[in-house]
Design a protein around this motif. Sequence first.
Motif, mmCIF file in Angstrom:
data_model
loop_
_atom_site.group_PDB
_atom_site.id
_atom_site.type_symbol
_atom_site.label_atom_id
_atom_site.label_comp_id
_atom_site.label_asym_id
_atom_site.label_seq_id
_atom_site.Cartn_x
_atom_site.Cartn_y
_atom_site.Cartn_z
ATOM 1 N N TYR A 129 -29.397 2.969 12.050
ATOM 2 C CA TYR A 129 -29.337 4.425 12.152
ATOM 3 C C TYR A 129 -30.567 5.067 11.501
ATOM 4 N N PHE A 130 -30.911 4.592 10.318
ATOM 5 C CA PHE A 130 -32.060 5.161 9.617
ATOM 6 C C PHE A 130 -33.325 5.022 10.467
ATOM 7 N N HIS A 131 -33.489 3.867 11.082
ATOM 8 C CA HIS A 131 -34.677 3.637 11.915
ATOM 9 C C HIS A 131 -34.754 4.638 13.057
ATOM 10 N N TYR A 132 -33.673 4.757 13.800
ATOM 11 C CA TYR A 132 -33.714 5.606 14.993
ATOM 12 C C TYR A 132 -33.721 7.093 14.645
ATOM 13 N N MET A 133 -33.054 7.478 13.569
ATOM 14 C CA MET A 133 -32.981 8.893 13.211
ATOM 15 C C MET A 133 -34.223 9.374 12.479
ATOM 16 N N LEU B 281 -28.218 14.385 17.143
ATOM 17 C CA LEU B 281 -27.447 13.970 15.976
ATOM 18 C C LEU B 281 -26.404 12.943 16.368
ATOM 19 N N PHE B 282 -25.799 12.338 15.363
ATOM 20 C CA PHE B 282 -24.476 11.775 15.539
ATOM 21 C C PHE B 282 -23.659 12.244 14.343
ATOM 22 N N GLN B 283 -22.386 12.426 14.548
ATOM 23 C CA GLN B 283 -21.549 12.932 13.475
ATOM 24 C C GLN B 283 -20.310 12.065 13.327
ATOM 25 N N LEU B 284 -19.881 11.899 12.081
ATOM 26 C CA LEU B 284 -18.660 11.189 11.772
ATOM 27 C C LEU B 284 -17.590 12.217 11.432
ATOM 28 N N ASP B 285 -16.496 12.182 12.182
ATOM 29 C CA ASP B 285 -15.353 13.050 11.925
ATOM 30 C C ASP B 285 -14.282 12.229 11.213
ATOM 31 N N SER B 286 -13.791 12.720 10.097
ATOM 32 C CA SER B 286 -12.695 12.007 9.439
ATOM 33 C C SER B 286 -11.492 11.979 10.371
ATOM 34 N N TYR B 287 -10.770 10.880 10.356
ATOM 35 C CA TYR B 287 -9.752 10.631 11.369
ATOM 36 C C TYR B 287 -8.556 9.959 10.706
ATOM 37 N N ALA C 207 -42.141 16.724 34.547
ATOM 38 C CA ALA C 207 -42.128 16.828 33.094
ATOM 39 C C ALA C 207 -40.703 16.966 32.577
ATOM 40 N N ASN C 208 -39.884 17.731 33.287
ATOM 41 C CA ASN C 208 -38.476 17.869 32.903
ATOM 42 C C ASN C 208 -37.741 16.542 33.016
ATOM 43 N N GLU C 209 -37.992 15.827 34.082
ATOM 44 C CA GLU C 209 -37.350 14.521 34.267
ATOM 45 C C GLU C 209 -37.786 13.536 33.191
ATOM 46 N N ALA C 210 -39.044 13.616 32.802
ATOM 47 C CA ALA C 210 -39.552 12.710 31.772
ATOM 48 C C ALA C 210 -38.890 12.989 30.428
ATOM 49 N N ARG C 211 -38.684 14.266 30.100
ATOM 50 C CA ARG C 211 -38.024 14.607 28.837
ATOM 51 C C ARG C 211 -36.579 14.109 28.851
ATOM 52 N N ALA C 212 -35.880 14.350 29.948
ATOM 53 C CA ALA C 212 -34.497 13.895 30.048
ATOM 54 C C ALA C 212 -34.419 12.379 29.907
ATOM 55 N N ALA C 213 -35.329 11.677 30.574
ATOM 56 C CA ALA C 213 -35.328 10.217 30.521
ATOM 57 C C ALA C 213 -35.621 9.718 29.112
ATOM 58 N N ALA C 214 -36.549 10.380 28.418
ATOM 59 C CA ALA C 214 -36.911 9.950 27.064
ATOM 60 C C ALA C 214 -35.757 10.160 26.091
ATOM 61 N N ASN C 215 -35.084 11.314 26.191
ATOM 62 C CA ASN C 215 -33.967 11.580 25.289
ATOM 63 C C ASN C 215 -32.795 10.624 25.528
ATOM 64 N N THR C 216 -32.438 10.440 26.791
ATOM 65 C CA THR C 216 -31.300 9.585 27.096
ATOM 66 C C THR C 216 -31.601 8.126 26.773
ATOM 67 N N LYS C 217 -32.846 7.700 26.992
ATOM 68 C CA LYS C 217 -33.214 6.324 26.655
ATOM 69 C C LYS C 217 -33.130 6.098 25.153
ATOM 70 N N TRP C 218 -33.629 7.059 24.387
ATOM 71 C CA TRP C 218 -33.572 6.930 22.935
ATOM 72 C C TRP C 218 -32.121 6.778 22.471
ATOM 73 N N LEU C 219 -31.212 7.609 22.999
ATOM 74 C CA LEU C 219 -29.820 7.538 22.584
ATOM 75 C C LEU C 219 -29.189 6.222 23.014
ATOM 76 N N HIS C 220 -29.481 5.800 24.230
ATOM 77 C CA HIS C 220 -28.946 4.538 24.731
ATOM 78 C C HIS C 220 -29.443 3.362 23.885
ATOM 79 N N ASP C 221 -30.716 3.379 23.525
ATOM 80 C CA ASP C 221 -31.284 2.288 22.731
ATOM 81 C C ASP C 221 -30.638 2.212 21.356
ATOM 82 N N MET C 222 -30.460 3.362 20.699
ATOM 83 C CA MET C 222 -29.843 3.357 19.374
ATOM 84 C C MET C 222 -28.412 2.847 19.457
ATOM 85 N N GLY D 270 -21.916 -6.590 22.226
ATOM 86 C CA GLY D 270 -22.442 -6.499 23.582
ATOM 87 C C GLY D 270 -22.987 -5.143 23.950
ATOM 88 N N GLY D 271 -23.249 -4.290 22.969
ATOM 89 C CA GLY D 271 -23.888 -3.004 23.224
ATOM 90 C C GLY D 271 -22.966 -1.809 23.239
#
Length: 543
Positions: A368-372, A385-391, A429-444, A453-454
């Motif tokens: 988490y520290f690496h990716y964030m 972000l990612f958030q932890l909700d008490s449960y 450019a819009n597609e590239a931003r969307a792809a970069a954000n979603t890839k980053w989240l998927h990778d983390m 298994g991911g």
Amino acid sequence: MSTCLFREGDAITPSDRQGFDRRWSAPNLERVYTPLTADDALNAAENFIHMYNHDEVQIVSGRHCYENFIYSAKTKCIVDVTGLRDFGHDRDKGYYIGTGNANWDMYQILNNVFGKTLPAGSCYSVGLGGHVTGGGYGLLSRLYGLTVDWITGVRIVVIRNNRAELLYCDASNHADLFWAVRGGGGGNFGIITHYYFQDLPRSPDYMYISTITLPWEGITPDVLFQYFQTFAEYECSQSELTWNNFNIIHINHKYTGALSLSSFTYYDKTRQGDINSFERSLALTTNQRKQRYASIGKVSNTPAPHIGHPVWLADNGLFLTADDALPYRKYTYLEGTQNVNGSGPNRYGKYKSAYLKQAVPRDQSDKYFHYMTEQPEGADLSATLFQLDSYGGRINRVSSKETAIAQRSSIAKVQYGTYWYEDSQDPAANEARAAANTKWLHDMYSDVYARWGGIPSPTAFSDPLVDGCYFNYCDTDIGVNNSEYSMNGAHYPIDKAMSAYFRDNYVGTFSHPSIFRIKQTWNPQNWFASSQSIPAVDANKAA
């Protein structure tokens, strides 16, 4: 043939074609049915079954969906239940409310008319139709459980053999269907028109909110790990004495400048007794919470960005710096609920989820520290972000086979989200931003859960750390019905996603019902099919 109110042609507006996620639209939408009664919903079904295919019709309530289940090129017809906004009290069936109401409508109605409430979500505009049947949880859930734990009856339009039927189901009538709709997700079994509750929890008297800012300045891998351990030990305590307290830690990307910890505590005179004693104790525990985190890293009185849910918290709690200021802010229950009920602006977004049974372990914390703290090329992580909700709490007092929601042993639920705008005049450019954000989240996400298994789905019968994903935080990366919906269909089959969402309740065992079999019984033609609808046939043919 029956009739129902509907709009088509020029009466279809751009707002009909897009929901609350700007990534998705329905460019081929032809008709919108707008039922005002349960009979209208039945009539709509009797119409569209002769006009459209099973995957061309979708149902909307508040129009919130994290994936393209409703708003896609396949969708030609929508049943919009916004008009189903009635409510009341039935002498035999108890309280009832129409699925066209949104969260804030429900809170106002139940509180102002009956002095009651439900443990549901914070976002005011989320519709009850999908929110409740997907499980439904919120700031009161540690105290009162999931929304579905209170449902005692459901009115629903089902379609079998090209015939629509309006049914009432409960524990004695169509009990298998009743079990499945309590957590089985919107659209999987039919058009739900009303929820019934024999009893409801009393509205608390007051809500107290405090917020701590944890600046990224000085946060090291060791500090972040200690935050996770402390949050799990104290803010996710399973002691019944703490169930009236709900906590959220927002791990905002370093680009935003700070993390935040928000705490929501409820007072009910029938539970907590003398309010003065309660508030003295609350002031002490709130100050102790601040001191705990101050002993680990830096604490600031400057408001941190609130990107996730709830979103409107910038003026709360520990941002009061006067010497005589209280360590919290106090609201009446309804006032406090309204104060945190923002849905935020409609942006482009990608989301993921996980259930946690214990504190985040060191290896995950370091990932988490690496990716964030990284800034990948082309990505805009300023609203990520990612958030932890008490449960847990009362949620975990219910059996995993009591409802379709099987996750009944977690101490935290994790929400992952990245938001962005596509403001460039250049579509590429819009597609590239969307792809970069979603890839980053998927990778983390894939890296954090690499040992499974991911995705956070246990590979064995029981796992000490993870317990799958939340269907209402849908994520097509973890599995889809077939390759028509996604290029990764061959590698991530729908069974993988269904097992993550429903665990043993998906295929069932000798002691568990099977949501898959119930779907085959009550919606065998797979009406309202989407990329992640529960299969009604073999997964390769499901859509």
